[in-house]
Motif scaffolding. Sequence first.
Motif, PDB file in Angstrom:
ATOM      1  N   ASN A  54      86.690 -21.116  -0.851  1.00 51.20           N
ATOM      2  CA  ASN A  54      86.889 -19.935  -1.691  1.00 51.20           C
ATOM      3  C   ASN A  54      88.361 -19.549  -1.627  1.00 51.20           C
ATOM      4  O   ASN A  54      88.797 -18.885  -0.687  1.00 51.20           O
ATOM      5  N   CYS A  79      89.805 -15.905  -0.877  1.00 47.60           N
ATOM      6  CA  CYS A  79      89.761 -15.293   0.451  1.00 47.60           C
ATOM      7  C   CYS A  79      90.202 -16.278   1.525  1.00 47.60           C
ATOM      8  O   CYS A  79      90.601 -15.876   2.611  1.00 47.60           O
ATOM      9  N   ASP A 128      88.103 -18.729   2.602  1.00 42.58           N
ATOM     10  CA  ASP A 128      86.909 -19.168   3.329  1.00 42.58           C
ATOM     11  C   ASP A 128      86.679 -20.660   3.119  1.00 42.58           C
ATOM     12  O   ASP A 128      86.721 -21.153   1.993  1.00 42.58           O
ATOM     13  N   CYS A 134      85.974 -15.369   6.451  1.00 44.86           N
ATOM     14  CA  CYS A 134      85.828 -13.945   6.765  1.00 44.86           C
ATOM     15  C   CYS A 134      84.415 -13.667   7.282  1.00 44.86           C
ATOM     16  O   CYS A 134      83.532 -14.524   7.223  1.00 44.86           O
ATOM     17  N   SER A 182      81.557 -14.302   4.661  1.00 47.77           N
ATOM     18  CA  SER A 182      81.198 -15.694   4.374  1.00 47.77           C
ATOM     19  C   SER A 182      80.455 -16.312   5.554  1.00 47.77           C
ATOM     20  O   SER A 182      79.500 -17.060   5.386  1.00 47.77           O
ATOM     21  N   ARG A 208      84.305  -9.617  -2.986  1.00 51.79           N
ATOM     22  CA  ARG A 208      83.594 -10.221  -1.861  1.00 51.79           C
ATOM     23  C   ARG A 208      82.370 -11.024  -2.287  1.00 51.79           C
ATOM     24  O   ARG A 208      81.762 -11.696  -1.463  1.00 51.79           O
TER      25      ARG A 208
HETATM   26 ZN    ZN Z   1      85.735 -14.245   2.407  1.00 53.17          ZN
END
Ligand code: ZN
Length: 158
Positions: A36, A39, A41, A65, A68, A126
């Motif tokens: 992702n 972010c 992730d 994060c 995730s 998110r």
């Molecule tokens: Zn994330």
Amino acid sequence: MSDLRDLYQELILDHQKNPRNFGELPDANHHANGFNPLCGDKISLDFNTDENGLIHDIRFHGSGCAISKASASMMTMALKGKTIPEADALFQVFHHLVLGNLVTEEQIEHLGRLKVFQGIRDYPSRVKCASLPWHTFKAALNHNSKTITTDSDNDSVN
Ligand code: ZN
């Protein structure tokens, strides 16, 4: 709703600190990587199915994060022991839920603890953190060997 929000916070923290089914699965017959970029992730997902088509074991690893990680952890718990069609049905409902699409109460109940993610639709940035593990699962299911990213049009259910 505030109860659900408390439960959400509690579950996210719990699964972030103590992720379930974390690690690699050397004898996996399905594998995919997800990323992702919004972010950062990253997730690597392994699972194998038994002779009856049930998801016998499923593990994930990677870095990302809290959302995730918690989503991946809770997803593996939900998918273990499910058939592929059952897992696919859960994917669809979860995806609709986090996008804020209409899902029935019955479908929400079917999600069990995963329903705590319904509050995430209020935080659009998110949503992709929560849905990354599921997209990675789909990729593994389809034997998609390239890293999937949440950057593309993954948000449309197909
Ligand atoms: Zn994330």
